[in-house]
Design an enzyme around this catalytic site. Sequence first.
Site, PDB file in Angstrom:
ATOM      1  N   LYS A  87       1.043   2.984  34.352  1.00 18.96           N
ATOM      2  CA  LYS A  87      -0.084   2.653  33.478  1.00 18.96           C
ATOM      3  C   LYS A  87      -0.859   3.930  33.175  1.00 18.96           C
ATOM      4  O   LYS A  87      -1.656   4.411  33.984  1.00 18.96           O
ATOM      5  CB  LYS A  87      -1.030   1.619  34.085  1.00 18.96           C
ATOM      6  CG  LYS A  87      -1.891   1.033  32.960  1.00 18.96           C
ATOM      7  CD  LYS A  87      -3.261   0.591  33.355  1.00 18.96           C
ATOM      8  CE  LYS A  87      -4.254   1.654  33.634  1.00 18.96           C
ATOM      9  NZ  LYS A  87      -4.679   2.433  32.453  1.00 18.96           N
ATOM     10  N   GLY A  91      -7.320   9.582  39.694  1.00 15.14           N
ATOM     11  CA  GLY A  91      -8.463   9.277  38.844  1.00 15.14           C
ATOM     12  C   GLY A  91      -9.753   9.493  39.601  1.00 15.14           C
ATOM     13  O   GLY A  91      -9.803  10.272  40.553  1.00 15.14           O
ATOM     14  N   SER A  92     -10.778   8.769  39.196  1.00 12.69           N
ATOM     15  CA  SER A  92     -12.105   8.991  39.764  1.00 12.69           C
ATOM     16  C   SER A  92     -12.205   8.394  41.159  1.00 12.69           C
ATOM     17  O   SER A  92     -11.482   7.457  41.514  1.00 12.69           O
ATOM     18  CB  SER A  92     -13.157   8.365  38.858  1.00 12.69           C
ATOM     19  OG  SER A  92     -12.893   6.983  38.726  1.00 12.69           O
ATOM     20  N   THR A  93     -13.142   8.922  41.929  1.00 14.96           N
ATOM     21  CA  THR A  93     -13.327   8.430  43.301  1.00 14.96           C
ATOM     22  C   THR A  93     -13.787   6.973  43.288  1.00 14.96           C
ATOM     23  O   THR A  93     -13.344   6.170  44.120  1.00 14.96           O
ATOM     24  CB  THR A  93     -14.334   9.345  44.041  1.00 14.96           C
ATOM     25  OG1 THR A  93     -13.714  10.636  44.170  1.00 14.96           O
ATOM     26  CG2 THR A  93     -14.670   8.821  45.430  1.00 14.96           C
ATOM     27  N   ALA A 142     -13.077   4.518  41.083  1.00 13.59           N
ATOM     28  CA  ALA A 142     -11.931   3.626  40.836  1.00 13.59           C
ATOM     29  C   ALA A 142     -10.976   3.659  42.031  1.00 13.59           C
ATOM     30  O   ALA A 142     -10.414   2.631  42.421  1.00 13.59           O
ATOM     31  CB  ALA A 142     -11.210   4.037  39.551  1.00 13.59           C
ATOM     32  N   GLY A 143     -10.836   4.844  42.644  1.00 16.06           N
ATOM     33  CA  GLY A 143      -9.958   4.969  43.811  1.00 16.06           C
ATOM     34  C   GLY A 143     -10.415   4.084  44.962  1.00 16.06           C
ATOM     35  O   GLY A 143      -9.610   3.437  45.630  1.00 16.06           O
ATOM     36  N   GLU A 160      -5.373  10.316  44.571  1.00 15.84           N
ATOM     37  CA  GLU A 160      -5.760  11.701  44.217  1.00 15.84           C
ATOM     38  C   GLU A 160      -7.026  11.580  43.390  1.00 15.84           C
ATOM     39  O   GLU A 160      -6.981  11.109  42.247  1.00 15.84           O
ATOM     40  CB  GLU A 160      -4.651  12.369  43.391  1.00 15.84           C
ATOM     41  CG  GLU A 160      -3.304  12.473  44.100  1.00 15.84           C
ATOM     42  CD  GLU A 160      -3.276  13.504  45.209  1.00 15.84           C
ATOM     43  OE1 GLU A 160      -4.240  14.285  45.347  1.00 15.84           O
ATOM     44  OE2 GLU A 160      -2.289  13.502  45.970  1.00 15.84           O
ATOM     45  N   CYS A 217      -9.167  18.420  38.060  1.00 20.25           N
ATOM     46  CA  CYS A 217      -9.751  17.899  39.308  1.00 20.25           C
ATOM     47  C   CYS A 217     -10.059  18.994  40.312  1.00 20.25           C
ATOM     48  O   CYS A 217     -11.051  18.945  41.006  1.00 20.25           O
ATOM     49  CB  CYS A 217      -8.797  16.882  39.903  1.00 20.25           C
ATOM     50  SG  CYS A 217      -7.130  17.518  40.090  1.00 20.25           S
ATOM     51  N   GLU A 241     -19.484  15.685  40.628  1.00 16.88           N
ATOM     52  CA  GLU A 241     -18.417  16.137  39.721  1.00 16.88           C
ATOM     53  C   GLU A 241     -18.870  15.896  38.282  1.00 16.88           C
ATOM     54  O   GLU A 241     -19.245  14.785  37.921  1.00 16.88           O
ATOM     55  CB  GLU A 241     -17.141  15.340  39.997  1.00 16.88           C
ATOM     56  CG  GLU A 241     -15.986  15.798  39.125  1.00 16.88           C
ATOM     57  CD  GLU A 241     -14.716  14.995  39.355  1.00 16.88           C
ATOM     58  OE1 GLU A 241     -14.782  13.756  39.264  1.00 16.88           O
ATOM     59  OE2 GLU A 241     -13.665  15.601  39.605  1.00 16.88           O
TER      60      GLU A 241
HETATM   61  P1  NAD Z   1     -10.638   6.813  35.939  1.00 19.78           P
HETATM   62  O1  NAD Z   1     -10.749   6.555  37.389  1.00 19.78           O
HETATM   63  O2  NAD Z   1     -11.664   6.241  35.043  1.00 19.78           O
HETATM   64  O3  NAD Z   1      -9.230   6.267  35.396  1.00 19.78           O
HETATM   65  C1  NAD Z   1      -7.991   6.704  35.899  1.00 19.78           C
HETATM   66  C2  NAD Z   1      -6.947   5.638  35.624  1.00 19.78           C
HETATM   67  O4  NAD Z   1      -7.227   4.488  36.403  1.00 19.78           O
HETATM   68  C3  NAD Z   1      -6.897   5.139  34.198  1.00 19.78           C
HETATM   69  O5  NAD Z   1      -5.563   4.835  33.884  1.00 19.78           O
HETATM   70  C4  NAD Z   1      -7.754   3.879  34.247  1.00 19.78           C
HETATM   71  O6  NAD Z   1      -7.458   2.977  33.224  1.00 19.78           O
HETATM   72  C5  NAD Z   1      -7.369   3.336  35.597  1.00 19.78           C
HETATM   73  N1  NAD Z   1      -8.381   2.526  36.279  1.00 19.78           N
HETATM   74  C6  NAD Z   1      -9.723   2.666  36.237  1.00 19.78           C
HETATM   75  N2  NAD Z   1     -10.314   1.768  37.073  1.00 19.78           N
HETATM   76  C7  NAD Z   1      -9.303   1.081  37.665  1.00 19.78           C
HETATM   77  C8  NAD Z   1      -9.250   0.030  38.634  1.00 19.78           C
HETATM   78  N3  NAD Z   1     -10.369  -0.483  39.186  1.00 19.78           N
HETATM   79  N4  NAD Z   1      -8.052  -0.450  39.013  1.00 19.78           N
HETATM   80  C9  NAD Z   1      -6.918   0.069  38.511  1.00 19.78           C
HETATM   81  N5  NAD Z   1      -6.893   1.044  37.575  1.00 19.78           N
HETATM   82  C10 NAD Z   1      -8.075   1.552  37.165  1.00 19.78           C
HETATM   83  O7  NAD Z   1     -10.550   8.398  35.802  1.00 19.78           O
HETATM   84  P2  NAD Z   1     -10.447   9.266  34.467  1.00 19.78           P
HETATM   85  O8  NAD Z   1     -11.792   9.336  33.847  1.00 19.78           O
HETATM   86  O9  NAD Z   1      -9.293   8.821  33.634  1.00 19.78           O
HETATM   87  O10 NAD Z   1     -10.051  10.695  35.087  1.00 19.78           O
HETATM   88  C11 NAD Z   1     -10.977  11.590  35.554  1.00 19.78           C
HETATM   89  C12 NAD Z   1     -11.065  11.559  37.069  1.00 19.78           C
HETATM   90  O11 NAD Z   1      -9.777  11.782  37.640  1.00 19.78           O
HETATM   91  C13 NAD Z   1     -11.926  12.660  37.626  1.00 19.78           C
HETATM   92  O12 NAD Z   1     -12.749  12.157  38.659  1.00 19.78           O
HETATM   93  C14 NAD Z   1     -10.937  13.660  38.196  1.00 19.78           C
HETATM   94  O13 NAD Z   1     -11.431  14.476  39.216  1.00 19.78           O
HETATM   95  C15 NAD Z   1      -9.865  12.759  38.682  1.00 19.78           C
HETATM   96  N6  NAD Z   1      -8.589  13.489  38.811  1.00 19.78           N
HETATM   97  C16 NAD Z   1      -8.104  13.738  40.054  1.00 19.78           C
HETATM   98  C17 NAD Z   1      -6.921  14.471  40.218  1.00 19.78           C
HETATM   99  C18 NAD Z   1      -6.354  14.751  41.577  1.00 19.78           C
HETATM  100  O14 NAD Z   1      -5.173  15.088  41.667  1.00 19.78           O
HETATM  101  N7  NAD Z   1      -7.112  14.643  42.651  1.00 19.78           N
HETATM  102  C19 NAD Z   1      -6.247  14.936  39.093  1.00 19.78           C
HETATM  103  C20 NAD Z   1      -6.776  14.680  37.846  1.00 19.78           C
HETATM  104  C21 NAD Z   1      -7.947  13.939  37.709  1.00 19.78           C
END
Ligand code: NAD
Length: 490
Positions: A181, A233-235, A237-238, A255, A289, A388
């Site tokens: 996704k 993605g973001s902390t 959502a993680g 991550e 990130c 961040e």
């Molecule tokens: P995001 O968390 O908003 O979204 C990331 C992905 O998760 C998207 O596909 C989104 O649709 C999906 N998503 C969001 N909420 C979800 C949920 N509750 N359940 C399942 N899927 C969900 O992040 P973003 O704005 O797309 O990316 C930016 C963030 O990603 C920043 O915080 C950045 O630091 C982090 N990031 C981390 C790394 C790493 O390797 N540590 C690498 C790149 C980006």
Amino acid sequence: MNPLPLPSHSIYADGAWRAAHSTRHVDVVNPATERVIGQVADADASDVDTAVRAARAALGRPAWRGLTPDDRAGLLLALAAQLEARGEEMARTITEENGSPVSLTADAAAVTAMMLRHTASLAPLLDVEDLRPFPAGHASTVVRRVPVGVAALITPWNFPLHLLVAKLAPALLAGCTVVVKPAPETPYHAAVLASAVEAAGLPAGVVNIVTGGAETGRALVEHPGVDKVAFTGSTGAGRAIARTCGELLRPVTLELGGKSAAVVLPDADLGVLAARVLQTCLRNTGQTCYNATRVLAPRARYAEVVDIVTDAVRSAPLGDPTDPATVFGPVVSARQRAQVEEYLRVGAAEGARATTGGGRPAGFPVGYYVQPTVFADVDPAMRIAQEEIFGPVLAVLPYEDEEDALALANDSRYGLGGAVFGADEGHALEFATRMETGSVGVNFFGTNHAAPFGGWKDSGLGAEFGPEGLSAYLKHQSVHRLEENKGSHV
Ligand code: NAD
């Protein structure tokens, strides 16, 4: 982009694009022009179910289950070649969907092909016969490493292909099947990948794709047919994903975000800092990130460091991401720009001093552009030093001595990347090992696809790359058997 590589309102399941059940869609916007470049399905639970079922079915078919690790490594090599053959299309597609300058996207296919090739080279790790005698000596155990099953791969928009292949390559080598996704901002690179997957000869159903936003992601994480979740993605959502996976006892790799530090040691060659600061601290218009967005400078050289960093940021070309000379493009979306601009206001209100930037650039009435900004006189307690921002904003903080520098570097909820600049490499290396972070570079930062990359603290759980990354897609089975003539108690 014409023609668009992904049909509207479709999901990719069992080897073909199929009409989505969902009637909702997501507009995909080019951040440099603010124009809608296409619409994709906002896949619903029924679409997710179709994709997961396709992945489960493929998992059990001899066409996939019957392959050896070497066979699967061969498919990774074929996929690498197919991606390289699409290098230009991939670069154009990513730049169009997320605004990353072509200077960065030009090698996206080549770098991910390298990732695939390195992962393929790990196949012998899966072939080893791991026989372990019982310590009592009467029996022995074969430890088998088997694919964890169907893996859900959920990715962000900033380095969409890299972050997807970082998961896809080990998942496929392990023998998993996947449902991908991608972020709603960046679905099209995944369609280019799907065409490479087909051309490489991967069996239908091994790679499936659903497009959409957080709701689609949630449906995927919760689906009973998913055995493992890999998320970048973001902390925030993680954490939500981890909660669900905790309840379901489903393995998960996370991550997440970062607020890494670049420590400029008192003996640092500031010429080296000047040459590397953009790459280490503001890569991809600050949307990376591991960017070291806090620069820590010795008080005695603080003004000098602020000047050097300011000059580097001010003189880097900002503009059209399709121009090969561009260093800073637009940020990915109106929402992301609003977030960055909020931090510019917060920084000024907290008393930090913008030495360059601080607002919107002149001459860009269209596109989500923000002025690359350096804040000096930053106090460690300020929000711009702790949170961040994920945009082109640097905070430069003074420190008194090296112990103070270390305390400041570690004064973060995050622990993802980091850098130490110093002329005495041995000393800089020693300093680096005291930083509480998953990865740290001396006089530069880079990602090594052979070494684990993962965050400490709020930056994540688990790691990607290398044998450590591969192990996240495997589970173990111990098969015991009695040794003849060695007694019968068990
Ligand atoms: P995001 O968390 O908003 O979204 C990331 C992905 O998760 C998207 O596909 C989104 O649709 C999906 N998503 C969001 N909420 C979800 C949920 N509750 N359940 C399942 N899927 C969900 O992040 P973003 O704005 O797309 O990316 C930016 C963030 O990603 C920043 O915080 C950045 O630091 C982090 N990031 C981390 C790394 C790493 O390797 N540590 C690498 C790149 C980006």
